[in-house]
Scaffold this motif. Structure first.
Motif, PDB file in Angstrom:
ATOM      1  N   SER A 111     -43.166-102.947 -50.526  1.00 55.93           N
ATOM      2  CA  SER A 111     -42.404-102.240 -51.568  1.00 55.93           C
ATOM      3  C   SER A 111     -41.045-102.900 -51.800  1.00 55.93           C
ATOM      4  CB  SER A 111     -42.210-100.775 -51.178  1.00 55.93           C
ATOM      5  OG  SER A 111     -43.457-100.143 -50.956  1.00 55.93           O
ATOM      6  N   ILE A 114     -41.440-105.854 -54.025  1.00 53.00           N
ATOM      7  CA  ILE A 114     -41.611-105.465 -55.428  1.00 53.00           C
ATOM      8  C   ILE A 114     -40.252-105.268 -56.082  1.00 53.00           C
ATOM      9  CG2 ILE A 114     -42.424-103.627 -56.967  1.00 53.00           C
ATOM     10  CD1 ILE A 114     -44.753-103.203 -55.036  1.00 53.00           C
ATOM     11  N   VAL A 115     -39.366-104.581 -55.390  1.00 50.64           N
ATOM     12  CA  VAL A 115     -38.003-104.358 -55.894  1.00 50.64           C
ATOM     13  C   VAL A 115     -37.272-105.688 -56.070  1.00 50.64           C
ATOM     14  CG1 VAL A 115     -35.745-103.341 -55.359  1.00 50.64           C
ATOM     15  CG2 VAL A 115     -37.835-102.031 -54.931  1.00 50.64           C
ATOM     16  N   TYR A 117     -38.533-108.584 -56.798  1.00 54.18           N
ATOM     17  CA  TYR A 117     -39.030-109.276 -57.992  1.00 54.18           C
ATOM     18  C   TYR A 117     -38.645-108.557 -59.272  1.00 54.18           C
ATOM     19  CZ  TYR A 117     -41.489-112.939 -55.541  1.00 54.18           C
ATOM     20  OH  TYR A 117     -41.765-114.048 -54.789  1.00 54.18           O
ATOM     21  N   LEU A 118     -38.460-107.245 -59.204  1.00 51.17           N
ATOM     22  CA  LEU A 118     -38.024-106.495 -60.384  1.00 51.17           C
ATOM     23  C   LEU A 118     -36.544-106.727 -60.685  1.00 51.17           C
ATOM     24  CD1 LEU A 118     -39.824-103.049 -59.873  1.00 51.17           C
ATOM     25  CD2 LEU A 118     -40.214-104.680 -61.740  1.00 51.17           C
ATOM     26  N   THR A 119     -35.734-106.913 -59.635  1.00 52.16           N
ATOM     27  CA  THR A 119     -34.280-106.999 -59.826  1.00 52.16           C
ATOM     28  C   THR A 119     -33.775-108.424 -60.062  1.00 52.16           C
ATOM     29  OG1 THR A 119     -34.022-107.025 -57.406  1.00 52.16           O
ATOM     30  CG2 THR A 119     -33.780-104.897 -58.533  1.00 52.16           C
ATOM     31  N   ASN A 120     -34.365-109.417 -59.340  1.00 49.88           N
ATOM     32  CA  ASN A 120     -33.838-110.774 -59.524  1.00 49.88           C
ATOM     33  C   ASN A 120     -34.926-111.842 -59.574  1.00 49.88           C
ATOM     34  OD1 ASN A 120     -34.512-111.393 -56.766  1.00 49.88           O
ATOM     35  ND2 ASN A 120     -32.667-110.293 -56.139  1.00 49.88           N
ATOM     36  N   GLY A 121     -36.144-111.432 -59.947  1.00 50.24           N
ATOM     37  CA  GLY A 121     -37.223-112.409 -60.098  1.00 50.24           C
ATOM     38  C   GLY A 121     -37.661-113.057 -58.808  1.00 50.24           C
ATOM     39  N   PHE A 315     -43.155-113.449 -62.560  1.00 47.32           N
ATOM     40  CA  PHE A 315     -44.185-112.524 -63.037  1.00 47.32           C
ATOM     41  C   PHE A 315     -45.386-112.507 -62.092  1.00 47.32           C
ATOM     42  CE2 PHE A 315     -48.086-111.807 -65.554  1.00 47.32           C
ATOM     43  CZ  PHE A 315     -47.829-110.498 -65.965  1.00 47.32           C
ATOM     44  N   LEU A 318     -44.453-110.740 -58.874  1.00 45.91           N
ATOM     45  CA  LEU A 318     -44.416-109.281 -59.040  1.00 45.91           C
ATOM     46  C   LEU A 318     -45.831-108.702 -59.042  1.00 45.91           C
ATOM     47  CD1 LEU A 318     -42.940-106.632 -59.657  1.00 45.91           C
ATOM     48  CD2 LEU A 318     -43.051-107.223 -62.087  1.00 45.91           C
ATOM     49  N   VAL A 322     -47.351-106.084 -56.230  1.00 45.14           N
ATOM     50  CA  VAL A 322     -47.868-104.786 -56.702  1.00 45.14           C
ATOM     51  C   VAL A 322     -49.314-104.621 -56.238  1.00 45.14           C
ATOM     52  CG1 VAL A 322     -48.579-103.497 -58.754  1.00 45.14           C
ATOM     53  CG2 VAL A 322     -46.316-104.552 -58.678  1.00 45.14           C
TER      54      VAL A 322
END
Length: 466
Positions: A111, A114-115, A117-121, A315, A318, A322
């Motif tokens: 988890s 995942i965060v 990759y969502l926040t800074n790739g 991408f 991420l 996930v």
């Protein structure tokens, strides 16, 4: 009788997807590719496939048939078969009880990525020391573990048909599509390193599929055999009470033989695709050396691979994490469901109350495991030669020590005490034929107990003393 009928899958599809969800976990996605790379590529694949169709089939069939015939969870199922073997139910219950202490910790790690990759790739995740810095933190791992555990508990709290089955029907098809998508993408990759050497995804595919027989000796083959057998425990969720519990939810008109074949196909297919997804990608950017990173492959090596992919990397990274989170969640749900179902029967209480109690218990236990990398840090030499921290100790006791021991005792009970006919009758009780019954009867009596005994002795470090 009313308590025993309170939960069930709606039908064959619900059972297969839920059981496949349990079987398809983190072990398939990072452990299988690592072992395949370590153990000769196509050689490991061939050995694993043979073992799934023989030993895996026997252990999976036994667990599910025991569950459906007794209509009990693992804690009581063995006692329902033979009072003198009641103790085996308690030993089996220990496995998910121990695994649950750390599985949500690993789910929390996924988890966190995942965060990232969502926040800074994923730029931070690709840096040296990121993973170590995260797991040695005193707060962050606990926070992510609690989020993952809360989601797991909520789905179990909802029940079998409305919670587990409904979630599995949505997640499993999506999981398969994501794995296939990344696998295809991995084969299109190519990269030229600083030395001017160009590697392609198709070359990585050959590393994965072609048997590597270099330096193969009898002792090395035995090691590969035992690696593949231990992976089957991870993959099929056998000998830990999960499939007994799920079997107790299967209706009598379901064709068990066909359903178990579908579970085997799902699980083996996902494991194969995981290797197809990971090994070519790691080979392209890191060569054969990159595949030797073992357990750190997913959290250390792969973020570097995604970072080297350029614009598509964030991408793909991420989507990958996930997907791993989905796989971890379906497995964690099955572990917690086994605990909840057995405790409901033992303490005569409701699903909702037991779900909340166990959520609280494992929040505390998992927090201790998180702190095993800082406050409670230690290093312990295990009988199998590995150096372990707190999480590793729990994993060793449950997976390497107890599971082959439980499988051995189960083979003795079914093969020699109640006889294979007891299982075969249940497999055919729906009016469908059990095509592999002769193979089953032979394997459960003569071959499987020997393999389980060898695996147990190897895990206990016996062969290193000889």
């Amino acid at each position: 009788m009313e308590k025993k009928k309170k939960s069930s899958f709606s039908g064959s599809i619900g059972f297969v997807l839920s059981a496949a969800g349990s079987a398809v976990g983190v072990g398939n996605i990072w452990r299988f590719p690592y072992l395949a790379a370590k153990d000769g590529g196509g050689l490991f694949l061939a050995v694993y496939l043979v073992l799934v169709l023989t030993f895996g089939f026997v252990l999976l069939t036994t667990d599910v048939a025991i569950g459906r015939r007794t209509k009990e969870g693992a804690l009581r199922a063995f006692g329902a078969i033979n009072r003198k073997w009641k103790f085996l139910g308690y030993i089996t219950f220990l496995v998910p009880a121990l695994i649950m202490t750390y599985y949500s910790v690993i789910g929390g790690w996924v988890s966190r990525y995942i965060v990232a990759y969502l926040t800074n790739g994923g730029k931070e995740a690709a840096k040296d020391g990121y993973f170590t810095s995260f797991i040695t933190s005193k707060v962050s791992p606990i926070v992510f573990m609690l989020i993952f555990l809360a989601l797991t508990s909520f789905i179990v709290y909802r029940g079998v048909e409305k919670g587990i089955e409904k979630f599995s029907k949505i997640i499993m098809p999506g999981l398969i599509f994501m794995i296939i998508g990344i696998s295809v993408f991995s084969l299109t990759l190519h990269y030229t390193d600083a030395d001017g050497v160009t590697r392609t995804g198709l070359q990585g595919l050959s590393v994965y599929l072609l048997p590597n027989l270099d330096g193969l000796t009898w002792s090395r083959f035995l090691e590969i055999l035992l690696d593949a057998m231990s992976q089957i425990f991870f993959s099929l969720s056998v000998s830990m009470g999960i499939m007994i519990t799920y079997g107790s939810y299967v209706k009598k008109d379901v064709n068990l033989s066909r359903s178990l074949g579908q579970i085997e196909f799902f699980d083996t297919g996902v494991a194969f695709l995981a290797g197809l997804m990971i090994i070519p990608a790691v080979f392209v950017f890191s060569g054969t050396e990159g595949m030797a990173s073992g357990p750190s492959l997913m959290f250390v090596s792969l973020p570097k691979v995604f970072d080297a992919m350029g614009a598509a990397g964030p991408f793909i990274g991420l989507i990958f994490f996930v997907m791993v989170a989905f796989a971890a969640l379906t497995s964690c749900i099955s572990i917690m469901e086994t605990l909840v179902a057995n405790c409901m029967e033992f303490f005569h209480t409701t699903r909702k109350k037991m779900s909340l109690i166990l959520c609280a218990v494992y929040a505390g236990a998992s927090a201790v495991i998180c702190l095993g990398y800082n406050i409670f840090y230690f290093e312990l030499s295990l009988p199998n030669g590995q150096t372990a921290q707190l999480l590793d100790v729990m994993d060793y006791i449950s997976n390497s020590f107890l599971m082959p021991f439980i499988s051995f005792l189960t083979c003795i009970l079914v093969g020699w005490i109640i006889k294979p006919k007891w299982i075969i009758e249940e497999m055919e009780s729906s009016g469908h034929t059990f095509g592999r019954k002769r193979l089953y009867a032979f394997m459960i009596r003569y071959i499987t107990p020997v393999m389980m005994a060898v695996l147990f002795l190897q895990s206990a470090g016996f062969f290193s003393l000889v």
